[in-house]
Design a protein around this motif. Structure first.
Motif, PDB file in Angstrom:
ATOM      1  N   TYR A   5     -20.830  48.275  30.925  1.00  0.00           N
ATOM      2  CA  TYR A   5     -21.288  47.422  32.024  1.00  0.00           C
ATOM      3  C   TYR A   5     -22.414  46.575  31.449  1.00  0.00           C
ATOM      4  CZ  TYR A   5     -18.814  50.670  35.089  1.00  0.00           C
ATOM      5  OH  TYR A   5     -17.860  51.442  35.705  1.00  0.00           O
ATOM      6  N   TYR A   6     -22.290  45.266  31.569  1.00  0.00           N
ATOM      7  CA  TYR A   6     -23.267  44.370  30.959  1.00  0.00           C
ATOM      8  C   TYR A   6     -23.423  43.123  31.809  1.00  0.00           C
ATOM      9  CZ  TYR A   6     -19.508  41.264  29.526  1.00  0.00           C
ATOM     10  OH  TYR A   6     -18.457  40.388  29.554  1.00  0.00           O
ATOM     11  N   LEU A   7     -24.391  42.323  31.442  1.00  0.00           N
ATOM     12  CA  LEU A   7     -24.628  41.046  32.103  1.00  0.00           C
ATOM     13  C   LEU A   7     -24.459  39.952  31.054  1.00  0.00           C
ATOM     14  CD1 LEU A   7     -25.500  39.531  34.651  1.00  0.00           C
ATOM     15  CD2 LEU A   7     -27.868  39.975  34.013  1.00  0.00           C
ATOM     16  N   SER A   8     -23.489  39.071  31.258  1.00  0.00           N
ATOM     17  CA  SER A   8     -23.152  38.065  30.238  1.00  0.00           C
ATOM     18  C   SER A   8     -24.282  37.072  29.983  1.00  0.00           C
ATOM     19  CB  SER A   8     -21.880  37.312  30.628  1.00  0.00           C
ATOM     20  OG  SER A   8     -22.099  36.577  31.814  1.00  0.00           O
ATOM     21  N   THR A   9     -25.177  36.885  30.946  1.00  0.00           N
ATOM     22  CA  THR A   9     -26.276  35.941  30.777  1.00  0.00           C
ATOM     23  C   THR A   9     -27.511  36.587  30.159  1.00  0.00           C
ATOM     24  OG1 THR A   9     -26.962  36.340  33.057  1.00  0.00           O
ATOM     25  CG2 THR A   9     -25.518  34.444  32.664  1.00  0.00           C
ATOM     26  N   CYS A  10     -27.446  37.872  29.887  1.00  0.00           N
ATOM     27  CA  CYS A  10     -28.574  38.606  29.312  1.00  0.00           C
ATOM     28  C   CYS A  10     -28.510  38.528  27.785  1.00  0.00           C
ATOM     29  CB  CYS A  10     -28.537  40.055  29.782  1.00  0.00           C
ATOM     30  SG  CYS A  10     -29.724  41.136  28.972  1.00  0.00           S
ATOM     31  N   THR A  11     -29.504  37.924  27.172  1.00  0.00           N
ATOM     32  CA  THR A  11     -29.497  37.778  25.713  1.00  0.00           C
ATOM     33  C   THR A  11     -29.574  39.130  25.005  1.00  0.00           C
ATOM     34  OG1 THR A  11     -31.885  37.395  25.699  1.00  0.00           O
ATOM     35  CG2 THR A  11     -30.459  35.443  25.735  1.00  0.00           C
ATOM     36  N   THR A  12     -30.258  40.080  25.599  1.00  0.00           N
ATOM     37  CA  THR A  12     -30.347  41.411  24.990  1.00  0.00           C
ATOM     38  C   THR A  12     -28.983  42.084  24.996  1.00  0.00           C
ATOM     39  OG1 THR A  12     -32.650  41.612  25.686  1.00  0.00           O
ATOM     40  CG2 THR A  12     -31.517  43.643  25.077  1.00  0.00           C
ATOM     41  N   CYS A  13     -28.259  41.998  26.111  1.00  0.00           N
ATOM     42  CA  CYS A  13     -26.903  42.562  26.172  1.00  0.00           C
ATOM     43  C   CYS A  13     -26.005  41.907  25.125  1.00  0.00           C
ATOM     44  CB  CYS A  13     -26.287  42.374  27.556  1.00  0.00           C
ATOM     45  SG  CYS A  13     -26.927  43.470  28.829  1.00  0.00           S
ATOM     46  N   LYS A  14     -26.081  40.582  25.043  1.00  0.00           N
ATOM     47  CA  LYS A  14     -25.258  39.854  24.062  1.00  0.00           C
ATOM     48  C   LYS A  14     -25.574  40.311  22.649  1.00  0.00           C
ATOM     49  CE  LYS A  14     -25.156  35.520  26.534  1.00  0.00           C
ATOM     50  NZ  LYS A  14     -25.403  34.097  26.470  1.00  0.00           N
ATOM     51  N   ARG A  15     -26.863  40.410  22.330  1.00  0.00           N
ATOM     52  CA  ARG A  15     -27.273  40.821  20.981  1.00  0.00           C
ATOM     53  C   ARG A  15     -26.751  42.214  20.643  1.00  0.00           C
ATOM     54  NH1 ARG A  15     -30.985  44.116  19.599  1.00  0.00           N
ATOM     55  NH2 ARG A  15     -32.157  43.982  21.543  1.00  0.00           N
ATOM     56  N   ILE A  16     -26.917  43.143  21.562  1.00  0.00           N
ATOM     57  CA  ILE A  16     -26.471  44.519  21.331  1.00  0.00           C
ATOM     58  C   ILE A  16     -24.962  44.568  21.158  1.00  0.00           C
ATOM     59  CG2 ILE A  16     -26.207  46.774  22.442  1.00  0.00           C
ATOM     60  CD1 ILE A  16     -29.067  46.263  23.630  1.00  0.00           C
ATOM     61  N   MET A  17     -24.240  43.875  22.013  1.00  0.00           N
ATOM     62  CA  MET A  17     -22.778  43.895  21.919  1.00  0.00           C
ATOM     63  C   MET A  17     -22.300  43.234  20.633  1.00  0.00           C
ATOM     64  SD  MET A  17     -21.832  43.482  25.938  1.00  0.00           S
ATOM     65  CE  MET A  17     -20.063  43.584  25.718  1.00  0.00           C
TER      66      MET A  17
END
Length: 117
Positions: A5-17
């Motif tokens: 579960y993630y938020l596509s607009t979250c830069t931290t989520c993007k970086r981790i993924m």
């Protein structure tokens, strides 16, 4: 089951993924902004984590703007707030079979990587 579960607009989520890349290529991915979580999904996360509070992010801007810091929130409150407002979910949340990894701390992400390796 493997899901994130993630938020596509979250830069931290993007970086981790992006960092996890191939390790999560077979995960089902749910963008919580465009695909709202159900109570069943939140309940499933709670079963693995132990409490709704462990899924709740106090860093969300709405936490302060809604004055939630001044309130004594119950588990039912956390559950409803997470379902009503996606920003209250501490993210990303990775589910790997019966394990859950909540949030973006280095310790959590390293633990998940070790679990998948």
């Amino acid at each position: 089951m493997k899901k994130v579960y993630y938020l596509s607009t979250c830069t931290t989520c993007k970086r981790i993924m992006d960092e996890l890349g191939p390790l999560i290529s077979d995960f089902e991915k749910q963008n919580i902004k465009t695909d709202q979580m159900t109570f069943d999904q939140i309940d499933e996360m709670k079963e693995r984590s132990g409490t709704y509070e462990s899924l709740f992010s106090r860093k969300a801007l709405k936490y302060r703007s809604m004055g939630l810091g001044d309130k004594n929130l119950s588990e039912d409150d956390y559950r409803k707030l997470i379902q009503d407002e996606y920003t209250f979910l501490k993210r990303p949340v990775f589910i790997v079979n019966d394990q859950i990894f909540i949030g973006n701390s280095k310790k959590v992400i390293d633990s998940m990587q070790n679990h998948l390796s």
